[in-house]
Motif scaffolding. Structure first.
Motif, mmCIF file in Angstrom:
data_model
loop_
_atom_site.group_PDB
_atom_site.id
_atom_site.type_symbol
_atom_site.label_atom_id
_atom_site.label_comp_id
_atom_site.label_asym_id
_atom_site.label_seq_id
_atom_site.Cartn_x
_atom_site.Cartn_y
_atom_site.Cartn_z
ATOM 1 N N ASN A 193 0.705 -1.149 -0.172
ATOM 2 C CA ASN A 193 -0.124 -0.024 -0.098
ATOM 3 C C ASN A 193 0.782 1.363 0.206
ATOM 4 O O ASN A 193 0.283 2.370 0.202
ATOM 5 N N GLN A 194 2.264 1.091 -0.325
ATOM 6 C CA GLN A 194 3.170 2.366 -0.534
ATOM 7 C C GLN A 194 3.057 2.881 -1.921
ATOM 8 O O GLN A 194 2.626 2.052 -2.998
ATOM 9 N N ALA A 195 3.139 3.984 -2.100
ATOM 10 C CA ALA A 195 3.111 4.683 -3.475
ATOM 11 C C ALA A 195 3.596 4.091 -4.511
ATOM 12 O O ALA A 195 2.859 3.952 -5.612
ATOM 13 N N PRO A 196 4.892 3.543 -4.425
ATOM 14 C CA PRO A 196 5.242 2.984 -5.638
ATOM 15 C C PRO A 196 4.840 1.601 -6.092
ATOM 16 O O PRO A 196 4.931 0.969 -7.111
ATOM 17 N N LEU A 197 4.076 1.113 -5.090
ATOM 18 C CA LEU A 197 3.691 -0.238 -5.360
ATOM 19 C C LEU A 197 2.101 -0.528 -5.255
ATOM 20 O O LEU A 197 1.559 -1.460 -5.951
ATOM 21 N N GLN A 198 1.461 0.401 -4.895
ATOM 22 C CA GLN A 198 -0.109 0.217 -4.677
ATOM 23 C C GLN A 198 -0.722 0.562 -6.166
ATOM 24 O O GLN A 198 -0.326 1.111 -6.753
ATOM 25 N N ALA A 199 -1.984 -0.074 -5.913
ATOM 26 C CA ALA A 199 -2.778 -0.005 -7.302
ATOM 27 C C ALA A 199 -3.388 1.463 -7.493
ATOM 28 O O ALA A 199 -3.649 1.812 -8.616
ATOM 29 N N ALA A 200 -3.715 2.271 -6.614
ATOM 30 C CA ALA A 200 -4.299 3.578 -6.659
ATOM 31 C C ALA A 200 -3.903 4.431 -5.199
ATOM 32 O O ALA A 200 -3.604 3.700 -4.377
#
Length: 242
Positions: A193-200
């Motif tokens: 759920n971190q910015a580089p990995l999250q879907a949105a």
């Protein structure tokens, strides 16, 4: 430009006297934020490594004590959550403009030498200029990219205040890594759920916590020290006429 406070801090007066100018004049400062981290600064639990990224920077000149947050209290819902969780400065910048105690607010999103906006990675830097009078303070804020809701900023009262030495030169020691308390922390660099990995954007579970330095957070994860990631320098420049 908004009305200036007549209160003059000993620190800012000293800074201007050293520059040989009137204590009532505006001075232009160049602020440089460099990412000095190693490319393998994050040691992940899966045996791999990752570099540390720093998102675009919000900056403000202010006379009030705590324009962005109060340590130990929940986020105010004015845009800091968006900056800390996903990086954008716009919501917080918009909410601050025109508010009492705010002299100027702005942001920078393009690394030095780059042709387009982006984060700064090892070897990159952001740079901007601000003008300030004695008694006014500088606050900056930028997301620690591989996190759920962590951001870099000085203490809540900002810089250019009476710390006993001029707010010029290397001020990295005045910057802390903060936890906004808005989203549950995951391992830096691996959290889904971190910015580089999250879907949105804004997809992680809410934490309902408080803003506090990461050193006070016992989440079991390791974070590089501020000095291992950033070098922040302030260089006094020309003096504007009062």
């Amino acid at each position: 430009m908004s009305q200036r406070t007549p209160r003059i801090s000993a620190l800012a007066t000293l800074l201007l006297v050293m520059a040989g100018v009137s204590s009532q004049a505006d001075e232009i400062f160049t602020v440089r934020i460099e990412n000095v981290s190693a490319k393998d600064a994050l040691k992940l639990s899966n045996g791999k490594t990752e570099p540390v990224g720093v998102a675009p920077v919000l900056y403000l000149i202010h006379t009030n004590r705590a324009p962005l947050f109060t340590s130990g209290e929940p986020d105010r819902g004015k845009g800091l959550e968006a900056l800390a969780e996903d990086g954008p400065t716009g919501p917080l910048e918009k909410s601050l403009k025109g508010q009492p105690g705010i002299v100027h607010v702005g942001s920078t999103d393009t690394p030095v030498g780059a042709r387009s906006p982006g984060d700064i990675w090892p070897g990159d830097a952001f740079e901007f200029k601000v003008s300030a009078k004695p008694g006014e303070r500088l606050t900056i804020a930028a997301m620690f990219v591989q996190s759920n809701d962590l951001f870099y900023a000085p203490r809540e009262e900002g810089m250019f205040d009476a710390t006993g030495k001029p707010a010029a030169g290397d001020v990295t020691s005045q910057i802390l890594l903060w936890d906004a308390g808005t989203e549950v922390n995951e391992e830096p660099g691996l959290g889904p759920n971190q910015a580089p990995l999250q879907a949105a954007p804004n997809t992680g579970p809410a934490e309902h916590g408080v803003v506090r330095p990461i050193g006070e957070v016992k989440d079991g994860f390791h974070y590089p020290s501020v000095a291992e990631v950033l070098r922040v320098t302030i260089t006094p420049g020309v003096t504007a006429k009062p």
